[in-house]
Design an enzyme around this catalytic site. Structure first.
Site: not given
Length: 354
Positions: A199-200
């Site tokens: 994810c980020t």
């Protein structure tokens, strides 16, 4: 004592420009037991406001999730304060790839039920039994393994402009939607495949990896520090970059370019584009992808209707908004029906089912 902002975005931007000082955009998270989130929140605001920290921070009984902007000359004092908090000592800080002094224009510290809206009942599984954290080098090795299923834990509007090669990108609007969808569609591969997630900045994978282990997945891995940390590692170690496009970020920048590839299209004309914009009509504010040509032609609006509204005197616009909630389109993130080139829904798991 004031525990909230009293400056508008315009006033804050003017002060930042006048100061002329470099600011660092930083994100971090930490799952920890916080007995009194409200008191913790207030103490953070007092300290960080004095250091001219700006950003969006969520605090809950389960921990903290922070995305913020710090003046470079206050970074040491900021880090010293973090280290003075027992559970934040030496916490990993994800420093942005591309800096922007105006990435945040207010300090917002909010108390929430959770630091990420995951829709899970944490009492039903062991949230500390997480997947294996891997660095960029190991991640690159894992995703080349034919027995690996690589899953993007972000939402469709994030992965639309950039993602890792060969990643499954769930067509969802929220993180909570993706959890059960992935578990259901990969149910036949719980034992024979390596589930690798990213994810980020890593926070969504923290909870998701524990959830999937609880659901019976035997080999669960997560990218340590997310995309942000991955990019810094490959640059420092001279590793191959396997991310294509841009990394969506949740501040005024909206994205960081990771590779030169433009993998998305303008939602209005269909030409290659990967820059998100919010519709200039405050009653709409839809997030969508718009190329420079359409931006100029449409005055930063998503439709001719919104374009007509922003040309009205501000008082009339305000009257039109009175008593009206946000358009439901605001939650669709680029899927409004009037956008002819919006991302189409598709079954992303078909290749696994064949």
């Amino acid at each position: 004592m004031q525990l909230y902002n009293n400056l508008s975005n315009e006033e804050r931007a003017a002060l930042i420009a006048e100061a002329g000082k470099e600011r660092l955009t930083i994100s971090f998270y930490k799952y920890a037991k916080i007995g009194n989130p409200e008191l913790f929140r207030n103490n953070l605001f007092i300290k960080w406001n004095a250091l001219d920290v700006l950003g969006r921070i969520y605090v809950a009984t389960e921990g903290i999730n922070a995305q913020l902007s710090v003046p470079a000359d206050h970074f040491k004092a900021f880090k010293k304060h973090l280290d003075s908090i027992s559970f934040l000592e030496n916490v990993r800080l994800n420093i942005a790839i591309e800096h922007d002094n105006f990435s945040f224009l207010k300090l917002k510290i909010k108390v929430r039920n959770k630091i990420v809206a995951d829709g899970l009942n944490d009492d039903t599984f062991d949230v500390t039994n997480k997947g294996v954290h891997v660095n960029a080098k190991k991640f690159n090795e894992l995703i080349e393994d034919p027995n690996t299923v690589l899953v993007d834990m972000r939402n469709h509007y994030e992965s639309e402009i950039g993602h890792f090669k060969n990643a499954i990108t769930p067509d969802v609007d929220t993180f909570r939607e993706s959890l059960d969808l992935i578990e259901e569609d990969l149910r036949e591969h719980k034992e024979d495949k390596k589930l690798v997630m990213y994810c980020t900045g890593g926070i969504r994978c923290e909870k998701a990896s524990a959830y999937y282990k609880h659901k019976g997945f035997k080999n669960v891995f997560q990218l340590e520090g997310g995309i942000i940390n991955y990019v810094r590692q490959i640059e420092a170690e001279g590793l191959e970059n396997k991310f294509i496009g841009k990394n969506f970020v949740f501040d005024e920048r909206r994205s960081e370019r990771i590779s030169d590839d433009v993998i998305a299209n303008c939602h209005q004309c269909g030409e290659p584009a990967d820059l998100h914009t919010n519709c200039a009509n405050e009653a709409c504010h839809l997030l969508f992808i718009q190329c420079d040509s359409c931006k100029s032609k449409m005055d930063n609006c998503c439709s001719t209707n919104c374009q007509e509204i922003i040309k009205l005197p501000y008082k009339e616009q305000k009257e039109l908004r009175k008593g009206q909630g946000n358009s439901n389109d605001i939650f669709k993130k680029g899927r409004a029906d009037h956008l002819p080139y919006k991302k189409d829904l598709r079954n992303i798991f078909e290749t696994l089912k064949k």
